[in-house]
Design a protein around this motif. Structure first.
Motif, PDB file in Angstrom:
ATOM      1  N   TRP A   1       0.838  -1.208   0.000  1.00  0.00           N
ATOM      2  CA  TRP A   1       0.000   0.000   0.000  1.00  0.00           C
ATOM      3  C   TRP A   1       0.868   1.251   0.000  1.00  0.00           C
ATOM      4  CZ3 TRP A   1       0.146   3.419   4.187  1.00  0.00           C
ATOM      5  CH2 TRP A   1      -0.796   4.479   4.156  1.00  0.00           C
ATOM      6  N   LEU A   2       1.870   1.281   0.864  1.00  0.00           N
ATOM      7  CA  LEU A   2       2.730   2.458   0.951  1.00  0.00           C
ATOM      8  C   LEU A   2       3.540   2.629  -0.343  1.00  0.00           C
ATOM      9  CD1 LEU A   2       3.499   4.762   2.833  1.00  0.00           C
ATOM     10  CD2 LEU A   2       5.322   3.306   3.760  1.00  0.00           C
ATOM     11  N   ALA A   3       4.016   1.522  -0.903  1.00  0.00           N
ATOM     12  CA  ALA A   3       4.772   1.594  -2.152  1.00  0.00           C
ATOM     13  C   ALA A   3       3.894   2.098  -3.292  1.00  0.00           C
ATOM     14  CB  ALA A   3       5.354   0.230  -2.495  1.00  0.00           C
ATOM     15  N   ALA A   4       2.641   1.679  -3.292  1.00  0.00           N
ATOM     16  CA  ALA A   4       1.714   2.139  -4.336  1.00  0.00           C
ATOM     17  C   ALA A   4       1.464   3.642  -4.219  1.00  0.00           C
ATOM     18  CB  ALA A   4       0.409   1.368  -4.249  1.00  0.00           C
ATOM     19  N   TRP A   5       1.378   4.139  -2.987  1.00  0.00           N
ATOM     20  CA  TRP A   5       1.212   5.581  -2.819  1.00  0.00           C
ATOM     21  C   TRP A   5       2.483   6.335  -3.231  1.00  0.00           C
ATOM     22  CZ3 TRP A   5      -2.661   8.275  -3.409  1.00  0.00           C
ATOM     23  CH2 TRP A   5      -3.897   8.063  -2.791  1.00  0.00           C
ATOM     24  N   GLU A   6       3.638   5.733  -3.010  1.00  0.00           N
ATOM     25  CA  GLU A   6       4.876   6.393  -3.449  1.00  0.00           C
ATOM     26  C   GLU A   6       4.849   6.640  -4.956  1.00  0.00           C
ATOM     27  OE1 GLU A   6       7.317   7.734  -1.950  1.00  0.00           O
ATOM     28  OE2 GLU A   6       7.437   6.885   0.065  1.00  0.00           O
ATOM     29  N   VAL A   7       4.319   5.689  -5.699  1.00  0.00           N
ATOM     30  CA  VAL A   7       4.215   5.850  -7.146  1.00  0.00           C
ATOM     31  C   VAL A   7       3.292   7.022  -7.497  1.00  0.00           C
ATOM     32  CG1 VAL A   7       3.425   4.733  -9.278  1.00  0.00           C
ATOM     33  CG2 VAL A   7       4.728   3.422  -7.573  1.00  0.00           C
ATOM     34  N   GLN A   8       2.246   7.190  -6.685  1.00  0.00           N
ATOM     35  CA  GLN A   8       1.247   8.242  -6.925  1.00  0.00           C
ATOM     36  C   GLN A   8       1.528   9.518  -6.136  1.00  0.00           C
ATOM     37  OE1 GLN A   8      -1.176   7.943  -9.089  1.00  0.00           O
ATOM     38  NE2 GLN A   8      -2.363   6.072  -8.851  1.00  0.00           N
ATOM     39  N   ARG A   9       2.686   9.596  -5.527  1.00  0.00           N
ATOM     40  CA  ARG A   9       2.966  10.667  -4.571  1.00  0.00           C
ATOM     41  C   ARG A   9       2.751  12.067  -5.158  1.00  0.00           C
ATOM     42  NH1 ARG A   9       7.775  10.700  -0.172  1.00  0.00           N
ATOM     43  NH2 ARG A   9       7.672  12.869   0.511  1.00  0.00           N
ATOM     44  N   VAL A  10       3.281  12.331  -6.323  1.00  0.00           N
ATOM     45  CA  VAL A  10       3.166  13.664  -6.923  1.00  0.00           C
ATOM     46  C   VAL A  10       1.703  14.022  -7.138  1.00  0.00           C
ATOM     47  CG1 VAL A  10       3.658  15.038  -8.974  1.00  0.00           C
ATOM     48  CG2 VAL A  10       5.452  13.605  -7.983  1.00  0.00           C
ATOM     49  N   HIS A  11       0.909  13.059  -7.602  1.00  0.00           N
ATOM     50  CA  HIS A  11      -0.509  13.317  -7.858  1.00  0.00           C
ATOM     51  C   HIS A  11      -1.270  13.542  -6.556  1.00  0.00           C
ATOM     52  CE1 HIS A  11       0.201  12.307 -12.024  1.00  0.00           C
ATOM     53  NE2 HIS A  11       0.670  11.127 -11.675  1.00  0.00           N
ATOM     54  N   LEU A  12      -0.918  12.776  -5.520  1.00  0.00           N
ATOM     55  CA  LEU A  12      -1.590  12.944  -4.231  1.00  0.00           C
ATOM     56  C   LEU A  12      -1.273  14.305  -3.625  1.00  0.00           C
ATOM     57  CD1 LEU A  12      -3.331  11.709  -1.965  1.00  0.00           C
ATOM     58  CD2 LEU A  12      -1.220  10.727  -1.011  1.00  0.00           C
ATOM     59  N   LEU A  13      -0.024  14.705  -3.681  1.00  0.00           N
ATOM     60  CA  LEU A  13       0.364  16.019  -3.157  1.00  0.00           C
ATOM     61  C   LEU A  13      -0.386  17.138  -3.881  1.00  0.00           C
ATOM     62  CD1 LEU A  13       4.253  15.613  -2.882  1.00  0.00           C
ATOM     63  CD2 LEU A  13       2.581  15.372  -1.059  1.00  0.00           C
ATOM     64  N   ALA A  14      -0.444  17.041  -5.200  1.00  0.00           N
ATOM     65  CA  ALA A  14      -1.116  18.082  -5.982  1.00  0.00           C
ATOM     66  C   ALA A  14      -2.611  18.114  -5.677  1.00  0.00           C
ATOM     67  CB  ALA A  14      -0.882  17.838  -7.471  1.00  0.00           C
ATOM     68  N   ASP A  15      -3.204  16.973  -5.418  1.00  0.00           N
ATOM     69  CA  ASP A  15      -4.627  16.910  -5.130  1.00  0.00           C
ATOM     70  C   ASP A  15      -4.936  17.485  -3.748  1.00  0.00           C
ATOM     71  OD1 ASP A  15      -7.258  15.939  -6.095  1.00  0.00           O
ATOM     72  OD2 ASP A  15      -7.158  14.688  -4.308  1.00  0.00           O
ATOM     73  N   ALA A  16      -4.041  17.269  -2.799  1.00  0.00           N
ATOM     74  CA  ALA A  16      -4.278  17.732  -1.430  1.00  0.00           C
ATOM     75  C   ALA A  16      -4.029  19.226  -1.268  1.00  0.00           C
ATOM     76  CB  ALA A  16      -3.381  16.954  -0.462  1.00  0.00           C
ATOM     77  N   LEU A  17      -3.082  19.784  -1.993  1.00  0.00           N
ATOM     78  CA  LEU A  17      -2.627  21.157  -1.764  1.00  0.00           C
ATOM     79  C   LEU A  17      -3.758  22.186  -1.729  1.00  0.00           C
ATOM     80  CD1 LEU A  17      -0.211  22.989  -1.273  1.00  0.00           C
ATOM     81  CD2 LEU A  17       0.132  23.104  -3.746  1.00  0.00           C
ATOM     82  N   PRO A  18      -4.686  22.206  -2.683  1.00  0.00           N
ATOM     83  CA  PRO A  18      -5.727  23.250  -2.628  1.00  0.00           C
ATOM     84  C   PRO A  18      -6.842  22.950  -1.631  1.00  0.00           C
ATOM     85  CG  PRO A  18      -6.044  21.875  -4.554  1.00  0.00           C
ATOM     86  CD  PRO A  18      -4.764  21.407  -3.908  1.00  0.00           C
ATOM     87  N   ARG A  19      -6.794  21.818  -0.953  1.00  0.00           N
ATOM     88  CA  ARG A  19      -7.884  21.405  -0.082  1.00  0.00           C
ATOM     89  C   ARG A  19      -7.504  21.415   1.403  1.00  0.00           C
ATOM     90  NH1 ARG A  19      -8.440  18.035  -4.764  1.00  0.00           N
ATOM     91  NH2 ARG A  19     -10.598  18.067  -5.581  1.00  0.00           N
ATOM     92  N   LEU A  20      -6.348  21.904   1.761  1.00  0.00           N
ATOM     93  CA  LEU A  20      -5.832  21.734   3.116  1.00  0.00           C
ATOM     94  C   LEU A  20      -6.686  22.406   4.184  1.00  0.00           C
ATOM     95  CD1 LEU A  20      -2.029  22.156   2.392  1.00  0.00           C
ATOM     96  CD2 LEU A  20      -3.274  20.031   2.859  1.00  0.00           C
ATOM     97  N   SER A  21      -7.362  23.488   3.846  1.00  0.00           N
ATOM     98  CA  SER A  21      -8.197  24.184   4.830  1.00  0.00           C
ATOM     99  C   SER A  21      -9.649  23.721   4.804  1.00  0.00           C
ATOM    100  CB  SER A  21      -8.148  25.704   4.597  1.00  0.00           C
ATOM    101  OG  SER A  21      -6.844  26.198   4.845  1.00  0.00           O
ATOM    102  N   ALA A  22      -9.981  22.806   3.906  1.00  0.00           N
ATOM    103  CA  ALA A  22     -11.360  22.311   3.811  1.00  0.00           C
ATOM    104  C   ALA A  22     -11.645  21.343   4.961  1.00  0.00           C
ATOM    105  CB  ALA A  22     -11.586  21.622   2.479  1.00  0.00           C
ATOM    106  N   CYS A  23     -12.880  21.399   5.460  1.00  0.00           N
ATOM    107  CA  CYS A  23     -13.254  20.513   6.571  1.00  0.00           C
ATOM    108  C   CYS A  23     -14.597  19.835   6.319  1.00  0.00           C
ATOM    109  CB  CYS A  23     -13.271  21.279   7.889  1.00  0.00           C
ATOM    110  SG  CYS A  23     -14.367  22.708   7.901  1.00  0.00           S
ATOM    111  N   ASP A  24     -15.030  19.783   5.068  1.00  0.00           N
ATOM    112  CA  ASP A  24     -16.296  19.141   4.743  1.00  0.00           C
ATOM    113  C   ASP A  24     -16.108  17.630   4.653  1.00  0.00           C
ATOM    114  OD1 ASP A  24     -16.028  18.588   1.462  1.00  0.00           O
ATOM    115  OD2 ASP A  24     -14.811  20.226   2.259  1.00  0.00           O
ATOM    116  N   ASP A  25     -17.210  16.909   4.759  1.00  0.00           N
ATOM    117  CA  ASP A  25     -17.155  15.448   4.737  1.00  0.00           C
ATOM    118  C   ASP A  25     -16.531  14.923   3.447  1.00  0.00           C
ATOM    119  OD1 ASP A  25     -18.368  15.393   7.200  1.00  0.00           O
ATOM    120  OD2 ASP A  25     -20.337  14.768   6.457  1.00  0.00           O
TER     121      ASP A  25
END
Length: 271
Positions: free
Chosen positions: A189-213
């Motif tokens: 699981w962790l290795a699979a996320w490492e492959v997707q790391r750049v995409h995950l970081l980019a997806d999270a960046l604009p949402r860091l202050s969001a608190c919706d479900d």
């Protein structure tokens, strides 16, 4: 000091009433008589609870008729586990309630501090796993207190990332010999996320202050585009690991006010 709340008799009441019932009737009885699962407090969480119930039903018959001994064992383990995260984080574990419940054999513990500090552990979890999971959940209670967070379901994505990063790194530090799967997640699981790391970081960046479900679920349940689950845990693991590599301590990370955590994560993601 830990108060034990043993929900296994409530489970037994449900289990007895549901014998021979069709799946729909069984689900209705679960909702009426038991209703405890390690799922988000959302409509999607209820769908997950139904799936867990259906998958676990045949295994429930193999559990002991009296689960009170397992509940007491978890209570004893909780009392013995508190000193370790306290020493590492430099603060006591708050007085709390330990809820012993029957889960879905998925070994999913959880903790919250709103309305009162609480750790919930499934009694079917093996004792050696429970020790590791307790460290993770007790670290959450200490972190809630130190960061000034409410410790409820609603929090920013930035807070979720740091909370899970801190808890997984505390667990890693205190149980270095435990399987990686117990400390953070399966190696694959962790290795699979490492492959997707750049995409995950980019997806999270604009949402860091969001608190919706929807935002919280996006980074806890399987990601709608990246497919892997628990993206917030992977992000937190990386962030806290780099925090430590820079010579800082988990005790210092735990004391960053929760309102500042989105900015802290943004600084890390955008570097």
């Amino acid at each position: 000091m830990t108060e034990l709340l043993d929900l296994t008799p409530r489970f037994r009441t449900f289990h007895a009433a549901a014998q021979g019932a069709e799946p729909e009737r069984r689900w209705a009885l679960w909702q009426d008589l038991y209703g405890v699962a390690a799922v988000p407090p959302t409509p999607q969480g209820q769908r997950l609870a139904r799936e867990l119930l259906d998958a676990a039903w045949d295994r429930y018959g193999k559990l002991p008729d009296d689960l009170s001994a397992q509940a007491r064992r978890l209570h004893s383990q909780d009392a013995g586990a508190a000193a370790r995260p306290s020493a590492l984080l430099g603060a006591p574990v708050p007085s709390h309630r330990l809820v012993a419940y029957v889960g879905g054999f998925e070994d999913n513990a959880f903790a919250f501090s709103d309305p009162l500090p609480t750790v919930c552990l499934p009694v079917e979890t093996a004792p050696e796993k429970a020790e590791v999971f307790l460290t993770h959940e007790l670290a959450h209670l200490v972190h809630h207190a130190l960061s000034g967070g409410a410790g409820g379901w609603t929090r920013t994505l930035g807070a979720t990332i740091v909370q899970e990063g801190l808890a997984t790194r505390v667990t890693d530090a205190l149980h270095p010999g435990a399987p990686l799967a117990w400390r953070i997640g399966e190696a694959g699981w962790l290795a699979a996320w490492e492959v997707q790391r750049v995409h995950l970081l980019a997806d999270a960046l604009p949402r860091l202050s969001a608190c919706d479900d929807a935002t919280t679920l996006r980074f806890i349940l399987p990601h709608p585009e990246l497919t892997l689950e628990r993206g917030a845990y992977a992000l937190g693991w990386w962030l806290a690991g780099e925090w430590l590599a820079a010579g800082r301590t988990l005790a210092a990370l735990a004391r960053v006010p929760e309102r500042e955590l989105p900015a802290l994560v943004q600084t890390w993601l955008a570097r």
